[in-house]
Design a protein around this motif. Structure first.
Motif, PDB file in Angstrom:
ATOM      1  N   ALA A   1     -38.460 -22.890  -0.903  1.00 39.77           N
ATOM      2  CA  ALA A   1     -38.221 -24.251  -1.399  1.00 39.77           C
ATOM      3  C   ALA A   1     -38.498 -25.273  -0.304  1.00 39.77           C
ATOM      4  N   VAL A   2     -38.100 -24.975   0.926  1.00 38.42           N
ATOM      5  CA  VAL A   2     -38.346 -25.896   2.035  1.00 38.42           C
ATOM      6  C   VAL A   2     -39.849 -26.053   2.258  1.00 38.42           C
ATOM      7  N   GLU A   3     -40.586 -24.949   2.211  1.00 35.70           N
ATOM      8  CA  GLU A   3     -42.038 -25.030   2.393  1.00 35.70           C
ATOM      9  C   GLU A   3     -42.686 -25.852   1.280  1.00 35.70           C
ATOM     10  N   ARG A   4     -42.259 -25.670   0.026  1.00 33.27           N
ATOM     11  CA  ARG A   4     -42.797 -26.480  -1.082  1.00 33.27           C
ATOM     12  C   ARG A   4     -42.477 -27.955  -0.864  1.00 33.27           C
ATOM     13  N   ASP A   5     -41.251 -28.243  -0.416  1.00 31.11           N
ATOM     14  CA  ASP A   5     -40.866 -29.631  -0.177  1.00 31.11           C
ATOM     15  C   ASP A   5     -41.708 -30.256   0.936  1.00 31.11           C
ATOM     16  N   LYS A   6     -42.011 -29.476   1.960  1.00 31.31           N
ATOM     17  CA  LYS A   6     -42.855 -29.985   3.049  1.00 31.31           C
ATOM     18  C   LYS A   6     -44.235 -30.363   2.524  1.00 31.31           C
ATOM     19  N   LEU A   7     -44.783 -29.553   1.647  1.00 32.09           N
ATOM     20  CA  LEU A   7     -46.106 -29.840   1.077  1.00 32.09           C
ATOM     21  C   LEU A   7     -46.097 -31.131   0.273  1.00 32.09           C
ATOM     22  N   LYS A   8     -44.945 -31.463  -0.298  1.00 32.31           N
ATOM     23  CA  LYS A   8     -44.817 -32.707  -1.070  1.00 32.31           C
ATOM     24  C   LYS A   8     -44.439 -33.885  -0.179  1.00 32.31           C
ATOM     25  N   GLY A   9     -44.290 -33.643   1.121  1.00 36.57           N
ATOM     26  CA  GLY A   9     -43.916 -34.715   2.045  1.00 36.57           C
ATOM     27  C   GLY A   9     -42.429 -35.027   1.995  1.00 36.57           C
ATOM     28  N   GLY A  10     -41.642 -34.076   1.577  1.00 42.26           N
ATOM     29  CA  GLY A  10     -40.222 -34.344   1.418  1.00 42.26           C
ATOM     30  C   GLY A  10     -39.338 -33.706   2.465  1.00 42.26           C
ATOM     31  N   ASP A  11     -39.829 -33.565   3.691  1.00 40.73           N
ATOM     32  CA  ASP A  11     -39.026 -32.956   4.741  1.00 40.73           C
ATOM     33  C   ASP A  11     -38.630 -34.004   5.775  1.00 40.73           C
ATOM     34  N   PRO A  12     -37.396 -34.506   5.725  1.00 37.73           N
ATOM     35  CA  PRO A  12     -36.967 -35.530   6.674  1.00 37.73           C
ATOM     36  C   PRO A  12     -36.883 -35.003   8.103  1.00 37.73           C
TER      37      PRO A  12
END
Length: 73
Positions: free
Chosen positions: A59-70
């Motif tokens: 889930a963290v990797e998917r979020d990073k791809l969407k630019g959602g990693d603060p």
């Protein structure tokens, strides 16, 4: 053979140093209850803990791809 008191205490000391504990609650009346999670983990050849760790990592990797990693700064 039962574990000795010293062994139990040593194990507890090790675990407190080596692991962070995370409480994860799931509703018993939910479709994704503990039985559902256990069954899926077993099908995947994983423990419940392994499945949860893998799920979080993915889930963290998917979020990073969407630019959602603060944490990226």
């Amino acid at each position: 053979m039962a574990a000795s008191k010293a062994h139990i205490e040593a194990t507890a000391r090790f675990e407190s140093k080596a692991y962070d504990k995370l409480v994860f609650n799931v509703r018993k009346d939910s479709k994704q209850n503990l039985d559902f999670i256990r069954a899926h983990a077993e099908i995947m050849g994983e423990s419940v803990n392994g499945f949860l760790v893998r799920s979080i990592s993915e889930a963290v990797e998917r979020d990073k791809l969407k630019g959602g990693d603060p944490q990226d700064g």
